[in-house]
Every structure is written in structure tokens, then in C-alpha cells.
Write a protein that holds these residues in place. Structure first.
Motif, PDB file in Angstrom:
ATOM      1  N   PHE A  17       0.879  -1.171   0.000  1.00 46.27           N
ATOM      2  CA  PHE A  17       0.000   0.000   0.000  1.00 46.27           C
ATOM      3  C   PHE A  17       0.917   1.222   0.000  1.00 46.27           C
ATOM      4  O   PHE A  17       1.462   1.605   1.034  1.00 46.27           O
ATOM      5  CB  PHE A  17      -0.892  -0.015   1.241  1.00 46.27           C
ATOM      6  CG  PHE A  17      -2.113   0.868   1.188  1.00 46.27           C
ATOM      7  CD1 PHE A  17      -2.339   1.797   0.185  1.00 46.27           C
ATOM      8  CD2 PHE A  17      -3.068   0.764   2.188  1.00 46.27           C
ATOM      9  CE1 PHE A  17      -3.470   2.598   0.161  1.00 46.27           C
ATOM     10  CE2 PHE A  17      -4.209   1.551   2.191  1.00 46.27           C
ATOM     11  CZ  PHE A  17      -4.407   2.466   1.174  1.00 46.27           C
ATOM     12  N   ASN A  18       1.097   1.821  -1.156  1.00 40.24           N
ATOM     13  CA  ASN A  18       1.953   2.993  -1.275  1.00 40.24           C
ATOM     14  C   ASN A  18       1.157   4.255  -0.960  1.00 40.24           C
ATOM     15  O   ASN A  18       0.152   4.540  -1.601  1.00 40.24           O
ATOM     16  CB  ASN A  18       2.551   3.107  -2.674  1.00 40.24           C
ATOM     17  CG  ASN A  18       3.664   2.116  -2.904  1.00 40.24           C
ATOM     18  OD1 ASN A  18       4.318   1.674  -1.965  1.00 40.24           O
ATOM     19  ND2 ASN A  18       3.893   1.757  -4.145  1.00 40.24           N
ATOM     20  N   PHE A  19       1.621   4.984   0.013  1.00 39.29           N
ATOM     21  CA  PHE A  19       1.060   6.276   0.419  1.00 39.29           C
ATOM     22  C   PHE A  19      -0.451   6.221   0.651  1.00 39.29           C
ATOM     23  O   PHE A  19      -1.237   6.854  -0.048  1.00 39.29           O
ATOM     24  CB  PHE A  19       1.416   7.362  -0.602  1.00 39.29           C
ATOM     25  CG  PHE A  19       2.888   7.540  -0.771  1.00 39.29           C
ATOM     26  CD1 PHE A  19       3.632   8.231   0.184  1.00 39.29           C
ATOM     27  CD2 PHE A  19       3.554   6.999  -1.863  1.00 39.29           C
ATOM     28  CE1 PHE A  19       4.995   8.382   0.040  1.00 39.29           C
ATOM     29  CE2 PHE A  19       4.921   7.142  -2.010  1.00 39.29           C
ATOM     30  CZ  PHE A  19       5.649   7.838  -1.058  1.00 39.29           C
ATOM     31  N   PRO A  20      -0.875   5.440   1.656  1.00 38.21           N
ATOM     32  CA  PRO A  20      -2.310   5.380   1.966  1.00 38.21           C
ATOM     33  C   PRO A  20      -2.833   6.765   2.334  1.00 38.21           C
ATOM     34  O   PRO A  20      -2.111   7.588   2.892  1.00 38.21           O
ATOM     35  CB  PRO A  20      -2.370   4.434   3.169  1.00 38.21           C
ATOM     36  CG  PRO A  20      -1.008   4.427   3.743  1.00 38.21           C
ATOM     37  CD  PRO A  20      -0.062   4.711   2.623  1.00 38.21           C
ATOM     38  N   ASN A  93      12.135   3.952  -2.948  1.00 35.31           N
ATOM     39  CA  ASN A  93      12.748   4.191  -4.251  1.00 35.31           C
ATOM     40  C   ASN A  93      11.690   3.892  -5.314  1.00 35.31           C
ATOM     41  O   ASN A  93      11.341   2.730  -5.540  1.00 35.31           O
ATOM     42  CB  ASN A  93      13.976   3.309  -4.443  1.00 35.31           C
ATOM     43  CG  ASN A  93      14.714   3.624  -5.717  1.00 35.31           C
ATOM     44  OD1 ASN A  93      14.234   4.354  -6.584  1.00 35.31           O
ATOM     45  ND2 ASN A  93      15.906   3.072  -5.846  1.00 35.31           N
ATOM     46  N   LYS A  94      11.189   4.924  -5.932  1.00 35.81           N
ATOM     47  CA  LYS A  94      10.124   4.775  -6.927  1.00 35.81           C
ATOM     48  C   LYS A  94      10.517   3.810  -8.046  1.00 35.81           C
ATOM     49  O   LYS A  94       9.669   3.132  -8.619  1.00 35.81           O
ATOM     50  CB  LYS A  94       9.773   6.159  -7.492  1.00 35.81           C
ATOM     51  CG  LYS A  94       8.549   6.184  -8.358  1.00 35.81           C
ATOM     52  CD  LYS A  94       8.215   7.612  -8.751  1.00 35.81           C
ATOM     53  CE  LYS A  94       7.120   7.645  -9.772  1.00 35.81           C
ATOM     54  NZ  LYS A  94       6.813   8.997 -10.190  1.00 35.81           N
ATOM     55  N   ASN A 102       2.746   8.256  -8.494  1.00 30.48           N
ATOM     56  CA  ASN A 102       2.085   8.744  -7.286  1.00 30.48           C
ATOM     57  C   ASN A 102       1.161   9.904  -7.648  1.00 30.48           C
ATOM     58  O   ASN A 102       1.575  10.864  -8.264  1.00 30.48           O
ATOM     59  CB  ASN A 102       3.119   9.159  -6.244  1.00 30.48           C
ATOM     60  CG  ASN A 102       4.048  10.230  -6.744  1.00 30.48           C
ATOM     61  OD1 ASN A 102       4.711  10.047  -7.750  1.00 30.48           O
ATOM     62  ND2 ASN A 102       4.098  11.362  -6.070  1.00 30.48           N
ATOM     63  N   LYS A 103      -0.110   9.745  -7.296  1.00 30.18           N
ATOM     64  CA  LYS A 103      -1.093  10.782  -7.597  1.00 30.18           C
ATOM     65  C   LYS A 103      -2.012  10.983  -6.419  1.00 30.18           C
ATOM     66  O   LYS A 103      -2.309  10.048  -5.676  1.00 30.18           O
ATOM     67  CB  LYS A 103      -1.927  10.393  -8.822  1.00 30.18           C
ATOM     68  CG  LYS A 103      -1.163  10.461 -10.112  1.00 30.18           C
ATOM     69  CD  LYS A 103      -2.109  10.443 -11.276  1.00 30.18           C
ATOM     70  CE  LYS A 103      -1.337  10.643 -12.564  1.00 30.18           C
ATOM     71  NZ  LYS A 103      -2.232  10.798 -13.680  1.00 30.18           N
ATOM     72  N   ARG A 104      -2.465  12.209  -6.302  1.00 34.44           N
ATOM     73  CA  ARG A 104      -3.468  12.524  -5.295  1.00 34.44           C
ATOM     74  C   ARG A 104      -4.815  12.031  -5.784  1.00 34.44           C
ATOM     75  O   ARG A 104      -5.096  12.044  -6.968  1.00 34.44           O
ATOM     76  CB  ARG A 104      -3.544  14.028  -5.074  1.00 34.44           C
ATOM     77  CG  ARG A 104      -2.241  14.623  -4.582  1.00 34.44           C
ATOM     78  CD  ARG A 104      -2.425  16.047  -4.286  1.00 34.44           C
ATOM     79  NE  ARG A 104      -2.793  16.096  -2.867  1.00 34.44           N
ATOM     80  CZ  ARG A 104      -3.037  17.212  -2.217  1.00 34.44           C
ATOM     81  NH1 ARG A 104      -3.012  18.362  -2.831  1.00 34.44           N
ATOM     82  NH2 ARG A 104      -3.320  17.186  -0.944  1.00 34.44           N
ATOM     83  N   GLY A 105      -5.643  11.644  -4.861  1.00 43.65           N
ATOM     84  CA  GLY A 105      -7.002  11.248  -5.206  1.00 43.65           C
ATOM     85  C   GLY A 105      -7.979  12.297  -4.736  1.00 43.65           C
ATOM     86  O   GLY A 105      -7.597  13.305  -4.152  1.00 43.65           O
ATOM     87  N   GLY A 106      -9.219  12.090  -5.000  1.00 43.02           N
ATOM     88  CA  GLY A 106     -10.254  13.001  -4.520  1.00 43.02           C
ATOM     89  C   GLY A 106     -10.416  14.218  -5.398  1.00 43.02           C
ATOM     90  O   GLY A 106      -9.829  14.346  -6.460  1.00 43.02           O
ATOM     91  N   PRO A 115       4.740  15.618  -4.133  1.00 41.63           N
ATOM     92  CA  PRO A 115       6.195  15.513  -3.998  1.00 41.63           C
ATOM     93  C   PRO A 115       6.611  14.308  -3.152  1.00 41.63           C
ATOM     94  O   PRO A 115       6.048  14.067  -2.091  1.00 41.63           O
ATOM     95  CB  PRO A 115       6.595  16.818  -3.312  1.00 41.63           C
ATOM     96  CG  PRO A 115       5.361  17.342  -2.684  1.00 41.63           C
ATOM     97  CD  PRO A 115       4.203  16.796  -3.459  1.00 41.63           C
ATOM     98  N   LEU A 116       7.543  13.543  -3.679  1.00 47.72           N
ATOM     99  CA  LEU A 116       8.144  12.451  -2.917  1.00 47.72           C
ATOM    100  C   LEU A 116       9.402  13.010  -2.275  1.00 47.72           C
ATOM    101  O   LEU A 116      10.397  13.249  -2.933  1.00 47.72           O
ATOM    102  CB  LEU A 116       8.495  11.274  -3.835  1.00 47.72           C
ATOM    103  CG  LEU A 116       7.320  10.597  -4.515  1.00 47.72           C
ATOM    104  CD1 LEU A 116       7.801   9.546  -5.495  1.00 47.72           C
ATOM    105  CD2 LEU A 116       6.413   9.968  -3.473  1.00 47.72           C
ATOM    106  N   LYS A 117       9.331  13.237  -1.002  1.00 47.39           N
ATOM    107  CA  LYS A 117      10.438  13.870  -0.295  1.00 47.39           C
ATOM    108  C   LYS A 117      11.415  12.818   0.224  1.00 47.39           C
ATOM    109  O   LYS A 117      11.139  11.624   0.190  1.00 47.39           O
ATOM    110  CB  LYS A 117       9.893  14.721   0.844  1.00 47.39           C
ATOM    111  CG  LYS A 117       8.985  15.831   0.347  1.00 47.39           C
ATOM    112  CD  LYS A 117       8.575  16.736   1.457  1.00 47.39           C
ATOM    113  CE  LYS A 117       7.739  17.875   0.889  1.00 47.39           C
ATOM    114  NZ  LYS A 117       7.409  18.852   1.882  1.00 47.39           N
TER     115      LYS A 117
END
Length: 167
Positions: A17-20, A93-94, A102-106, A115-117
Motif C-alpha cells: 500500500f503505497n502512500f495510503p 525508491n520509486k 504517485n497521484k493525489r485522489g479526490g 512531492p516524494l520527499k
């Protein structure tokens, strides 16, 4: 996941689960307690569902930021309530996820990357022992978890009440 008609009969080596994220609400900021509680509920439900779908030596990987306010989600605490232990925490590591975007939802800035910091890590968890997820057979753990959820819900209701002048 454990209720999905296809998935519920399968067992996995790794569930990722990447970035829940429990979704954006226009009047809440990431640091607001109500949104943090929503995120915690999502991750807790994920752990509990994943525990039923893992093979015996399987792992759950959650990629998450390890800075504030995301640190307040307390992943390690959530994993323990579902019978998991932290195995290791590695830098995200992407490139390890070919095709992953990686995308925002909603509705708020939806479908755009975020941003992947340098504070993004993959937390790798394993089940403490077979069948250790919380059930009513684990009375002490089950009641502690139920009490924690009830306390969190009381906090949500109190916050909503004060926000809308219902106290």
C-alpha cells in the motif's frame, strides 16, 4: 480486501500500500486531528484485512512519509494492534515499482502527483505469529482495540460538535 470476491480466497507473499490516504476534505488540513484519525482507521482496517490474505511468511509493505503530520498516524502502533511487527524501514525508491505514478485522489488537486520527499520510507511488517490478528477470541487485545476506537470516535464527535456549535 478480504471481502473482495476474487481476493478473499487468495494468499499473498507481499501486500503493498503505497502512500495510503483516507481522502481530502475541503475544510480539513493534513495536520487536523480528525483527518489523522480517518487515516489511522484506514491503515488499521488495511492491516486487519491484509492479515487474512497473507501467506504464512508474508509481509505487508506500506510506503509513507516519516515527517509531520504523517508521523502522527503512528504506523508502528497500528501494526501492533493488528498483530504485526515492524521488520524494517527502508528508503522509498520509486524505481522499485515500475509503472508506479504517485497521484493525489479526490476532488482537491486530484489526479496530480505529489512531492516524494527524502522522508518517504517503505515500512515492512510481518505477522507476529499465525492467526494473531485481533478477533473476539483475543479478549484482552480485542477490548483494548475496541476501547481505542471508541475513544477516537468520541474525539471526532466532540470536535465536530465544537466546530458546528453543537456542544
Amino acid at each position: 480486501m478480504n471481502q473482495h470476491p476474487t481476493l478473499k480466497s487468495m494468499k499473498f507473499d507481499v501486500i503493498i500500500f503505497n502512500f495510503p490516504h483516507a481522502g481530502h476534505v475541503s475544510w480539513l488540513k493534513e495536520r487536523d486531528e480528525l483527518l489523522i484519525v480517518r487515516h489511522r482507521h484506514l491503515v488499521r482496517a488495511f492491516f486487519e484485512s491484509a492479515s487474512e490474505l497473507l501467506k504464512e511468511d508474508g509481509e505487508v509493505h506500506i510506503t509513507h512519509r516519516d515527517d509531520d503530520p504523517y508521523r502522527q498516524w503512528k504506523l508502528e502502533e497500528l501494526c501492533e494492534t493488528a498483530g504485526f511487527c515492524l521488520k524494517e524501514k527502508v528508503e522509498f525508491n520509486k524505481k522499485d515499482y515500475p509503472g508506479y505514478i504517485n497521484k493525489r485522489g479526490g476532488n482537491i488537486n486530484g489526479n496530480v502527483t505529489f512531492p516524494l520527499k527524502d522522508c518517504s520510507f517503505t515500512f515492512k511488517f510481518y505477522l507476529q505469529e499465525s492467526g494473531s490478528s485481533l478477533t473476539s477470541n483475543d479478549d484482552d487485545g480485542y477490548h483494548k482495540a475496541s476501547e481505542a476506537i471508541a475513544n477516537e470516535l468520541s474525539g471526532i464527535l466532540a470536535e465536530l460538535g465544537s466546530k458546528f456549535g453543537l456542544n
